[in-house]
Every structure is written in C-alpha cells, then in structure tokens.
Design an enzyme around this catalytic site. Structure first.
Site, short mmCIF file in Angstrom:
data_model
loop_
_atom_site.label_atom_id
_atom_site.label_comp_id
_atom_site.label_asym_id
_atom_site.label_seq_id
_atom_site.Cartn_x
_atom_site.Cartn_y
_atom_site.Cartn_z
N LYS A 160 140.30 82.14 -5.04
CA LYS A 160 140.81 81.23 -6.06
C LYS A 160 140.38 81.76 -7.42
CE LYS A 160 138.25 78.32 -7.55
NZ LYS A 160 137.28 78.34 -8.71
N PRO B 166 132.81 87.84 -2.06
CA PRO B 166 131.41 87.53 -2.36
C PRO B 166 131.21 86.03 -2.53
CG PRO B 166 132.49 88.47 -4.28
CD PRO B 166 133.45 88.61 -3.14
N ALA C 53 129.18 82.56 -4.13
CA ALA C 53 128.69 82.09 -5.44
C ALA C 53 129.19 83.01 -6.53
CB ALA C 53 127.16 82.02 -5.44
N GLY D 237 132.43 82.46 -8.25
CA GLY D 237 133.51 81.89 -9.06
C GLY D 237 134.88 82.11 -8.48
N GLY E 134 135.79 80.59 -5.42
CA GLY E 134 136.08 79.51 -4.49
C GLY E 134 135.99 79.91 -3.03
N GLY E 135 135.20 80.92 -2.71
CA GLY E 135 135.16 81.44 -1.35
C GLY E 135 134.79 80.40 -0.32
N GLY E 136 133.69 79.67 -0.55
CA GLY E 136 133.28 78.64 0.40
C GLY E 136 134.29 77.51 0.50
N SER E 137 134.85 77.11 -0.64
CA SER E 137 135.86 76.04 -0.64
C SER E 137 137.11 76.49 0.10
CB SER E 137 136.20 75.66 -2.08
OG SER E 137 135.08 75.13 -2.75
N ASP F 43 136.56 71.72 -5.23
CA ASP F 43 137.61 72.73 -5.19
C ASP F 43 138.37 72.78 -3.87
OD1 ASP F 43 137.10 73.51 -7.75
OD2 ASP F 43 136.07 75.36 -7.24
#
Length: 307
Positions: A24, A111, A113, A115, A117-120, A153
């Site tokens: 994102k 990667p 943390a 910016g 939105g990887g985890g979201s 997000d």
C-alpha cells in the site's frame, strides 16, 4: 453471494488457495485532526502495487502459521499470536462460530514497519482467503467490519484498489483518476514505529509554530486526477518527523533525485520507505537496477500501480 474481493483468491495446483497482499502506498498523507480516543484523523490517497506478500491457505486439523521469504527475519521477534494474520484468522473464525483449523503460509516479500501497509495487507488477504476456504460467503461490508477491528488500514487493503481514505481509515471512496505509473519503492531496511512518528509530528509542528493539523482539501477527487496536482498540492506530513528518526530516508530521496527523472517522489505512510513514480514499468525497472548497483543493502522493488 461471493463478493468482488473474492476475485483476488486463486487456487494452486495442489488445491490450496493463495492471495497476494500488495504493498500500500500513501501517494499523500495529511493529518487533519485527532479524536478524543487518541486516533489521528487523516486524508490520503491509497494506491496498491501488483506484487507483494503471498499467503497460502490449506485445510488443517489445527491452526498454524509459518513465515518464509526474504523479509521473514523482520518478524522473527513477533509471537505468532501477535501477528495480524493470526489475529485476522481467529477473529473470522470466532465470527463464523467455527474452529480456526487452517494452515497458513506467509511468504514475506515486503519489509515490516515500513509505511507500506504490509501487516494490514496480510490481515486483509487472510480475511479474503479464509472467507472462500471456509465458504462463509461474507460480504465485503461484513469483512470490512472485522478488518477495522484489526487496524485502521486493514479495510482499505481488502479491495486493494485506489481509494481516498478519510477519518481513521474507515471512510473510503474508491477513485479511478485514469492514469497509471511505474513505481520504485526503496527501504533502508530499517523499521519505524508509527507511534513515534506521530509523536514527532506534534513536536515538529509545535517547534516551528505551525498549526497543529493540516487543512483538509475540499476537492480531493480533482487533485487525485493528475500526478502534477498531487506533486504541487499534497505532501506527506509525517515525512519531516520521520526524517529525524531515520536520516536514511533523506539519503534515499537524494539518490532518486540525482539518478532518475521521476514524476512524484516522497515517503509512504509513516516511513521509512520512499517511492518514486515513473511514466511506465520499464523506467521503474531501470531505476531499480541502479539502486541495487549502488546500494545493495537497501531493499528495492519495481512494479506498477494502476489508477
């Protein structure tokens, strides 16, 4: 009835299901206020790449989550129960009143943390994948309610389509500005805590005598219709406070400015990833090769976004 988001689900030859969780990008990010509960109110234009993390889902007798891929080490200190993928799976199972019996494989390409939105995106992909694996037939709206409980997000990442985002992330307006672009995303392989960046936002504005928040743009749809307008009329208000925590962001920007003819260049989200837009994917590929040649320790991805 199957929802539009279910079109993101694919079936592998072995019968398992897989969903891509794209990166994102915040093409701009303005902080326009803060609620009594502490959540910041924002306005942003979200765009999504085509590539990203990959999640595979298989029926199993119990729940399990394995993580592999080039960025898997960035999750090494995260307990399985704290991973947003696990939280999404258990939340969906609880809503459906069924056991969370699934084997999930997360191939971590993006990667953390960063910016992006990887985890979201991973959590949203989990909701989409399990909705089909378990044949729940929940609507996008129903999935969106679970998504919001997982993070601001996550609802936007469900559809992974361009959208203007307002509020704390729950007010979404899908847009089709009519342009596309190649994109290069670079991260110094350093994580930034979102909470620290937001705290720095307040301090940064106080130190410079600025108003506490940005003024909302009235005609965002018009601004989003042209890259030039985005470049002139928008910004990422978290970029300056993020720079104080991670000066490498400035180094990435400097390299891209000196080595490419971009159309838009800025940090995404709360950092520390920097993106640059180009007229097509071929141009983005060329810039990414240059980044890898001169800065092999940086993470870099070339892709395209369609708006």
């Amino acid at each position: 009835m199957a929802t539009d988001v279910q079109q993101r689900v694919n079936q592998a030859p072995d019968g398992s299901l897989y969903v891509i969780a794209p990166a994102k990008l915040n093409l701009f990010l303005h902080i326009t206020g803060r609620r009594d509960d502490g959540y910041h109110v924002l306005e942003s234009l979200f765009a999504f790449t085509k590539r990203g993390d990959l999640l595979r889902f298989r029926d199993a007798s119990t729940f399990s989550l394995s993580v592999s891929g080039p960025c898997a080490d960035m999750l090494s200190g995260c307990a399985t129960a704290d991973n947003l993928v696990a939280k999404a799976a258990h939340a969906l199972a609880k809503l459906a009143g069924r056991p969370c019996d699934v084997q999930i494989e997360l191939e971590k390409q993006l990667p953390t943390a960063a910016g992006l939105g990887g985890g979201s995106a991973d959590a949203a992909a989990t909701l989409v994948g399990l909705n089909q694996l378990w044949n729940l037939q929940l609507t996008e709206h129903q999935l969106g309610e679970i998504a919001l409980s997982l993070g601001a997000d996550v609802p936007a990442c469900l559809a992974s389509r361009p959208q203007i985002v307002r509020g704390i992330g729950e007010n979404l307006t899908f847009v089709s500005p009519g342009w596309s672009a190649g994109v290069v995303i670079v991260n110094p392989r350093k994580s930034l805590a979102t909470s620290q960046v937001f705290s720095g936002f307040k301090t940064f504005r106080e130190e410079r005598g600025l108003p506490p928040f940005d003024v909302a743009i009235s005609d965002l749809e018009r601004v989003c219709s042209e890259i030039e307008l985005l470049n002139v009329l928008t910004s990422n208000s978290l970029q300056d406070p993020a720079l104080k925590l991670c000066p490498d962001i400035m180094e990435i920007e400097r390299f891209l400015r000196l080595n490419s003819q971009y159309e838009l260049l800025r940090m995404s989200g709360s950092g520390a990833s920097v993106f640059a837009l180009y007229h097509d994917k071929a141009a983005a590929d060329a810039v990414a090769r240059r980044v890898r040649e001169f800065h092999p320790n940086w993470w870099v991805m070339a892709d395209e976004i369609g708006l």
